[in-house]
Design a protein around this motif. Structure first.
Motif, mmCIF file in Angstrom:
data_model
loop_
_atom_site.group_PDB
_atom_site.id
_atom_site.type_symbol
_atom_site.label_atom_id
_atom_site.label_comp_id
_atom_site.label_asym_id
_atom_site.label_seq_id
_atom_site.Cartn_x
_atom_site.Cartn_y
_atom_site.Cartn_z
ATOM 1 N N UNK A 1 12.228 30.700 44.384
ATOM 2 C CA UNK A 1 11.207 29.785 44.917
ATOM 3 C C UNK A 1 10.095 29.513 43.910
ATOM 4 N N UNK A 2 10.085 30.259 42.797
ATOM 5 C CA UNK A 2 9.050 30.088 41.790
ATOM 6 C C UNK A 2 7.765 30.829 42.103
ATOM 7 N N UNK A 3 7.804 31.714 43.083
ATOM 8 C CA UNK A 3 6.614 32.465 43.484
ATOM 9 C C UNK A 3 6.359 33.676 42.583
ATOM 10 N N UNK A 4 7.420 34.236 42.045
ATOM 11 C CA UNK A 4 7.321 35.429 41.209
ATOM 12 C C UNK A 4 7.939 35.124 39.844
ATOM 13 N N UNK A 5 7.113 35.029 38.814
ATOM 14 C CA UNK A 5 7.651 34.738 37.482
ATOM 15 C C UNK A 5 8.555 35.862 36.980
ATOM 16 N N UNK A 6 9.613 35.496 36.296
ATOM 17 C CA UNK A 6 10.545 36.484 35.758
ATOM 18 C C UNK A 6 11.151 35.953 34.468
ATOM 19 N N UNK A 7 11.633 36.877 33.665
ATOM 20 C CA UNK A 7 12.370 36.546 32.445
ATOM 21 C C UNK A 7 13.833 36.857 32.711
ATOM 22 N N UNK A 8 14.701 35.945 32.347
ATOM 23 C CA UNK A 8 16.134 36.174 32.528
ATOM 24 C C UNK A 8 16.734 36.566 31.189
ATOM 25 N N UNK B 1 22.224 38.048 32.730
ATOM 26 C CA UNK B 1 22.196 37.990 34.199
ATOM 27 C C UNK B 1 21.156 38.924 34.804
ATOM 28 N N UNK B 2 20.348 39.531 33.949
ATOM 29 C CA UNK B 2 19.337 40.488 34.393
ATOM 30 C C UNK B 2 17.962 39.842 34.431
ATOM 31 N N UNK B 3 17.148 40.261 35.387
ATOM 32 C CA UNK B 3 15.772 39.798 35.489
ATOM 33 C C UNK B 3 14.837 40.882 34.972
ATOM 34 N N UNK B 4 13.778 40.457 34.284
ATOM 35 C CA UNK B 4 12.739 41.373 33.841
ATOM 36 C C UNK B 4 11.398 40.767 34.241
ATOM 37 N N UNK B 5 10.429 41.641 34.511
ATOM 38 C CA UNK B 5 9.150 41.216 35.065
ATOM 39 C C UNK B 5 7.991 41.806 34.281
ATOM 40 N N UNK B 6 6.978 40.998 34.091
ATOM 41 C CA UNK B 6 5.735 41.453 33.484
ATOM 42 C C UNK B 6 4.908 42.153 34.567
ATOM 43 N N UNK B 7 4.323 43.307 34.236
ATOM 44 C CA UNK B 7 3.471 43.998 35.211
ATOM 45 C C UNK B 7 2.306 43.117 35.625
ATOM 46 N N UNK B 8 1.775 42.358 34.689
ATOM 47 C CA UNK B 8 0.668 41.449 34.987
ATOM 48 C C UNK B 8 1.084 40.414 36.029
ATOM 49 N N UNK B 9 2.278 39.850 35.887
ATOM 50 C CA UNK B 9 2.785 38.874 36.856
ATOM 51 C C UNK B 9 3.023 39.516 38.215
ATOM 52 N N UNK B 10 3.540 40.736 38.229
ATOM 53 C CA UNK B 10 3.786 41.438 39.495
ATOM 54 C C UNK B 10 2.461 41.716 40.198
ATOM 55 N N UNK C 1 -0.344 40.077 39.882
ATOM 56 C CA UNK C 1 -0.883 38.800 40.362
ATOM 57 C C UNK C 1 -0.169 38.357 41.639
ATOM 58 N N UNK C 2 1.137 38.571 41.701
ATOM 59 C CA UNK C 2 1.911 38.222 42.891
ATOM 60 C C UNK C 2 1.448 39.048 44.087
ATOM 61 N N UNK C 3 1.212 40.338 43.873
ATOM 62 C CA UNK C 3 0.728 41.213 44.940
ATOM 63 C C UNK C 3 -0.626 40.718 45.454
ATOM 64 N N UNK C 4 -1.509 40.306 44.549
ATOM 65 C CA UNK C 4 -2.812 39.795 44.959
ATOM 66 C C UNK C 4 -2.681 38.521 45.783
ATOM 67 N N UNK C 5 -1.724 37.646 45.434
ATOM 68 C CA UNK C 5 -1.507 36.420 46.200
ATOM 69 C C UNK C 5 -0.962 36.722 47.594
ATOM 70 N N UNK C 6 -0.255 37.840 47.748
ATOM 71 C CA UNK C 6 0.302 38.203 49.052
ATOM 72 C C UNK C 6 -0.741 38.833 49.968
ATOM 73 N N UNK C 7 -1.824 39.284 49.373
ATOM 74 C CA UNK C 7 -2.863 39.981 50.159
ATOM 75 C C UNK C 7 -3.397 39.049 51.251
#
Length: 67
Positions: free
Chosen positions: A39-46, A49-58, A60-66
């Motif tokens: 959905x484009x809500x959580x940025x990721x690097x592909x 076939x594996x996804x990787x995530x920046x802690x900063x992006x994670x 920020x996503x948690x803050x948006x869910x608050x």
């Protein structure tokens, strides 16, 4: 052959986390994470076939869910 630029400190390099880190941080399923990425809500690097995530992006996503 290029030489590595040693002027950049190791602190400036961000470690990319696996999906298991995000699952633990959000206490949710792999499917939820995959859907948030699609959905484009959580940025990721592909990487293949594996996804990787920046802690900063994670974080920020948690803050948006608050609520």
């Amino acid at each position: 052959m290029s030489e590595r630029d040693d002027s950049a400190s190791a602190d400036s390099e961000e470690v990319l986390e696996k999906v298991e880190y995000v699952m633990a941080r959000l206490q949710c399923s792999r499917t939820f994470i995959s859907e948030a990425v699609a959905r484009g809500e959580l940025p990721a690097y592909r990487l293949g076939r594996h996804l990787r995530f920046s802690r900063t992006d994670v974080d920020a996503y948690v803050e948006r869910l608050r609520a």
